[in-house]
Design an enzyme around this catalytic site. Sequence first.
Site, PDB file in Angstrom:
ATOM      1  N   TYR A  37       0.812  -1.223   0.000  1.00 20.89           N
ATOM      2  CA  TYR A  37       0.000   0.000   0.000  1.00 20.89           C
ATOM      3  C   TYR A  37       0.850   1.280   0.000  1.00 20.89           C
ATOM      4  O   TYR A  37       0.332   2.371  -0.211  1.00 20.89           O
ATOM      5  CB  TYR A  37      -0.946   0.052   1.212  1.00 20.89           C
ATOM      6  CG  TYR A  37      -1.939  -1.065   1.338  1.00 20.89           C
ATOM      7  CD1 TYR A  37      -2.213  -1.919   0.278  1.00 20.89           C
ATOM      8  CD2 TYR A  37      -2.623  -1.264   2.532  1.00 20.89           C
ATOM      9  CE1 TYR A  37      -3.123  -2.962   0.424  1.00 20.89           C
ATOM     10  CE2 TYR A  37      -3.542  -2.293   2.680  1.00 20.89           C
ATOM     11  CZ  TYR A  37      -3.781  -3.140   1.614  1.00 20.89           C
ATOM     12  OH  TYR A  37      -4.688  -4.153   1.771  1.00 20.89           O
ATOM     13  N   HIS A  99       0.312 -11.797   1.944  1.00 19.90           N
ATOM     14  CA  HIS A  99      -0.728 -10.988   1.285  1.00 19.90           C
ATOM     15  C   HIS A  99      -1.481 -11.757   0.193  1.00 19.90           C
ATOM     16  O   HIS A  99      -2.690 -11.652   0.060  1.00 19.90           O
ATOM     17  CB  HIS A  99      -0.083  -9.733   0.663  1.00 19.90           C
ATOM     18  CG  HIS A  99      -1.046  -8.616   0.439  1.00 19.90           C
ATOM     19  ND1 HIS A  99      -0.660  -7.303   0.398  1.00 19.90           N
ATOM     20  CD2 HIS A  99      -2.392  -8.595   0.247  1.00 19.90           C
ATOM     21  CE1 HIS A  99      -1.725  -6.533   0.200  1.00 19.90           C
ATOM     22  NE2 HIS A  99      -2.785  -7.303   0.096  1.00 19.90           N
TER      23      HIS A  99
END
Length: 314
Positions: A37, A99
């Site tokens: 991110y 992830h």
Amino acid sequence: MPVFGLGTWMLTIDEAKDVVNTALDVGYRHFDTAFYYKNENAIGSALKEVFAKGEIKREDVFIVTKLPPIGMRAKDVKHFLKLSLDNLQMDYVDLYLIHMCFGLQNVNDTDCFPTDSEGKHLMDMTTNLLEIWREMEEMVDLGWAKSIGVSNFSIGQIQRILDNCRIKPANTQFECHAYLQQNELVDFCHKNGITVCAYSPLGCPGVTTDLRKTSGPETEFPILLNEQLISEIATKYNKDPAQILLKFLLQRGLAVIPKSSNLKRIKSNINVFDFQLESSDMEKIRTLDKHIRMFSFRFLHNLEKHPECEGVID
Ligand code: A2P
């Protein structure tokens, strides 16, 4: 793990300070970020300032971050967790997640979706989830992660970890909302003592048409927040549609991490602990399950050839 967290995908560096402060003020104690991110540093800096004032301490908040696909090799796990901890300016995270189940080559620690000269993504076809998991366990031993888990994994992939682990995944995170209720996966996790965190619990209304196109056939998806049934139920409880969608997931026993950078919506989203949906309304919302998935990562070239893409593309 606090069941209500703040999602931060797309949260910009400029927004982070106000967002973190507002979220803390209105009761959020769970922040979900990821190396990918690129906002760990801004979130960490905002939290550091708060901790310095002394009212809220590090141990009062639950911080989640994630191993990026470019770190999907056993030898890279420690390296990427160290980068995340440095970014966050913390010496541990509460939960470290893998992830995604597939890997990409690592070019420079920065480009999270590297491509070749033709623009094709550099997939790493050698991903070995069990070797990576063993290294995740080492991160717990080292004290860098209080707990570990996975994200975007299928039942088969989680089962493989369970059959071969020393430390069980504490948590799994996947896209889950009224249009994609994931009953089988949720039941499997709960039966195995794995907590579930629903990402995009509002159905990801912020996703642009372009991203939707990469997520599947070029269909116009309905907007979950605009569902007539949700509006009707919202009126009945004097709540807004987002609050109803979040409460539906919470009552199923899931944690939720709606993302918002809007200070009003950050505040209203968490205002869901003063009412209970009747079971008849839960049943009505259950009928909205349409298997509409916003994130299938189809934009990655050759993903279908990756040996671990099972459960990612469907
Ligand atoms: P914003 O950041 O401007 O509030 P999800 O967590 O399901 O992926 O949804 C995140 C998206 O939903 C963001 O685009 C966010 O925009 C928007 N959003 C968050 N809360 C609300 C709400 N209460 N009503 C409408 N949109 C919302």
